[in-house]
Design a protein around this motif. Structure first.
Motif, mmCIF file in Angstrom:
data_model
loop_
_atom_site.group_PDB
_atom_site.id
_atom_site.type_symbol
_atom_site.label_atom_id
_atom_site.label_comp_id
_atom_site.label_asym_id
_atom_site.label_seq_id
_atom_site.Cartn_x
_atom_site.Cartn_y
_atom_site.Cartn_z
ATOM 1 N N LEU A 70 0.832 -1.203 0.000
ATOM 2 C CA LEU A 70 0.000 0.000 0.000
ATOM 3 C C LEU A 70 0.867 1.254 0.000
ATOM 4 C CD1 LEU A 70 -2.768 -1.100 2.524
ATOM 5 C CD2 LEU A 70 -3.089 -0.666 0.085
ATOM 6 N N ALA A 71 1.942 1.227 0.779
ATOM 7 C CA ALA A 71 2.866 2.369 0.788
ATOM 8 C C ALA A 71 3.492 2.554 -0.586
ATOM 9 C CB ALA A 71 3.940 2.160 1.851
ATOM 10 N N GLY A 72 3.886 1.461 -1.199
ATOM 11 C CA GLY A 72 4.479 1.538 -2.526
ATOM 12 C C GLY A 72 3.521 2.052 -3.576
ATOM 13 N N ALA A 73 2.232 1.825 -3.350
ATOM 14 C CA ALA A 73 1.215 2.286 -4.306
ATOM 15 C C ALA A 73 0.838 3.752 -4.103
ATOM 16 C CB ALA A 73 -0.034 1.414 -4.192
ATOM 17 N N GLY A 74 1.343 4.352 -3.010
ATOM 18 C CA GLY A 74 1.084 5.771 -2.795
ATOM 19 C C GLY A 74 0.301 6.131 -1.554
ATOM 20 N N ALA A 75 -0.055 5.155 -0.726
ATOM 21 C CA ALA A 75 -0.777 5.466 0.506
ATOM 22 C C ALA A 75 0.101 6.308 1.428
ATOM 23 C CB ALA A 75 -1.204 4.185 1.215
ATOM 24 N N GLN A 76 -0.533 7.210 2.169
ATOM 25 C CA GLN A 76 0.182 8.093 3.098
ATOM 26 C C GLN A 76 -0.197 7.878 4.550
ATOM 27 O OE1 GLN A 76 -1.189 11.430 0.503
ATOM 28 N NE2 GLN A 76 0.866 12.252 0.868
ATOM 29 N N VAL A 77 -1.301 7.234 4.786
ATOM 30 C CA VAL A 77 -1.733 6.873 6.136
ATOM 31 C C VAL A 77 -2.572 5.606 6.006
ATOM 32 C CG1 VAL A 77 -3.808 8.329 6.009
ATOM 33 C CG2 VAL A 77 -2.867 7.713 8.249
ATOM 34 N N LEU A 78 -2.512 4.742 7.033
ATOM 35 C CA LEU A 78 -3.173 3.445 6.961
ATOM 36 C C LEU A 78 -4.329 3.345 7.943
ATOM 37 C CD1 LEU A 78 -0.044 1.093 6.880
ATOM 38 C CD2 LEU A 78 -1.412 1.860 4.924
ATOM 39 N N ALA A 79 -5.329 2.563 7.569
ATOM 40 C CA ALA A 79 -6.429 2.194 8.458
ATOM 41 C C ALA A 79 -6.710 0.714 8.254
ATOM 42 C CB ALA A 79 -7.677 3.018 8.157
ATOM 43 N N MET A 80 -7.161 0.062 9.314
ATOM 44 C CA MET A 80 -7.410 -1.381 9.243
ATOM 45 C C MET A 80 -8.675 -1.702 10.043
ATOM 46 S SD MET A 80 -4.742 -4.487 10.086
ATOM 47 C CE MET A 80 -4.320 -3.839 11.723
ATOM 48 N N PRO A 81 -9.802 -1.912 9.360
ATOM 49 C CA PRO A 81 -11.059 -2.185 10.055
ATOM 50 C C PRO A 81 -11.161 -3.630 10.550
ATOM 51 C CG PRO A 81 -11.434 -2.098 7.694
ATOM 52 C CD PRO A 81 -10.002 -1.736 7.908
ATOM 53 N N CYS A 82 -10.222 -3.991 11.410
ATOM 54 C CA CYS A 82 -10.224 -5.293 12.084
ATOM 55 C C CYS A 82 -9.573 -5.081 13.443
ATOM 56 C CB CYS A 82 -9.458 -6.340 11.286
ATOM 57 S SG CYS A 82 -9.292 -7.937 12.147
ATOM 58 N N ASN A 83 -10.332 -5.306 14.502
ATOM 59 C CA ASN A 83 -9.806 -5.090 15.846
ATOM 60 C C ASN A 83 -8.656 -6.033 16.175
ATOM 61 O OD1 ASN A 83 -11.877 -3.181 17.531
ATOM 62 N ND2 ASN A 83 -12.993 -4.370 16.009
ATOM 63 N N THR A 84 -8.868 -7.325 15.966
ATOM 64 C CA THR A 84 -7.883 -8.323 16.365
ATOM 65 C C THR A 84 -6.548 -8.113 15.684
ATOM 66 O OG1 THR A 84 -9.730 -9.885 16.605
ATOM 67 C CG2 THR A 84 -7.503 -10.806 16.633
ATOM 68 N N ALA A 85 -6.564 -7.709 14.425
ATOM 69 C CA ALA A 85 -5.331 -7.526 13.660
ATOM 70 C C ALA A 85 -4.470 -6.390 14.189
ATOM 71 C CB ALA A 85 -5.665 -7.295 12.186
ATOM 72 N N HIS A 86 -5.029 -5.541 15.063
ATOM 73 C CA HIS A 86 -4.221 -4.460 15.626
ATOM 74 C C HIS A 86 -3.126 -4.973 16.556
ATOM 75 C CE1 HIS A 86 -6.964 -1.654 13.775
ATOM 76 N NE2 HIS A 86 -6.244 -0.646 14.238
ATOM 77 N N ALA A 87 -3.138 -6.241 16.887
ATOM 78 C CA ALA A 87 -2.019 -6.830 17.621
ATOM 79 C C ALA A 87 -0.730 -6.723 16.813
ATOM 80 C CB ALA A 87 -2.315 -8.289 17.949
#
Length: 233
Positions: A70-87
């Motif tokens: 995602l960073a390589g594609a040009g993203a500048q900030v990330l979001a992840m709509p999954c609680n568990t994956a925030h580990a």
């Protein structure tokens, strides 16, 4: 808009329906008079990411690879709509060099903001561990389902992931919420992004905190420059 919005990168697919609900919220919350006023979103909706609930599944490595792409594609900030994956938040940020908007922090802060002292969390065991830490930092107690009821909750979640959002599943979720209230919860946190797919504020006698909605609002605010981009933690 006076400045160009930041490009939002989304680590999704965990599960797909929850990701689509989050993206719909981002679109709906963005004030726009034309297409060009909306936020550019680069999303990797990857249902093949290993199960975050299985120890040693390799989910962190896959999420880190997704974040780097995602960073390589040009993203500048990330979001992840999954609680568990925030580990795996630290690994994701190190791999991408980008900040990740902290959905767990948003949910815990909102629960504390209600004035409640004990928060009930409907989530996976992994999500509960995260919320326990974040709530404790705000001097709040955590209320969880007993072991057998937690297993029943996970069965409900997997029904939703399989596409079942019918009345029987909705009744099950209401019962899980009521069980937390009976255990002493004063506010309810939807600690799994599937929960709001079948339960809204009118379905529980507790005030409902939806971290997925909070994440969408924060994503819009950060990308439009209303709020500062979070630091990499």
């Amino acid at each position: 808009m006076t400045t160009k919005p930041l490009v939002l990168g989304v680590l999704g697919g965990m599960g797909p329906a929850a990701t689509l609900a989050y993206l719909a919220r981002v679109q709906a919350l963005t004030p726009a008079e034309r297409d060009q006023d909306h936020i550019r979103v680069i999303a990797d909706i990857n249902p093949q990411a290993p199960d975050r609930n299985v120890p040693g599944s390799g989910a962190g490595e896959v999420l880190a690879e997704m974040a780097g792409a995602l960073a390589g594609a040009g993203a500048q900030v990330l979001a992840m709509p999954c609680n568990t994956a925030h580990a795996h938040a630290g690994l994701i940020q190190r791999a991408s060099g980008l900040p990740l908007i902290d959905m767990i922090g948003l949910g815990a802060a909102a629960a504390a903001g209600t004035g409640a002292r004990r928060a009930g969390v409907l989530g996976t065991k992994g999500a509960i561990r995260l919320y326990r830490e974040y709530l404790a930092a705000r001097a709040m107690g955590l209320v969880v389902l007993p072991a057998e009821a937690q297993e029943a909750f996970m069965a409900t979640i997997y029904k939703i992931k399989a596409g079942d959002t019918g009345e029987e599943v909705r009744a099950e979720m209401r019962a899980h919420a009521e069980a937390l209230r009976a255990e002493g919860a004063e506010v309810l946190v939807a600690g799994c992004t599937e929960v709001p797919l079948v339960m809204g504020p009118r379905d529980t006698r507790l005030e409902l905190v939806d971290p997925g909605e909070l994440l969408a609002r924060k994503s819009v605010a950060v990308c439009l420059g209303w709020e500062a981009k979070p630091a990499i933690s």
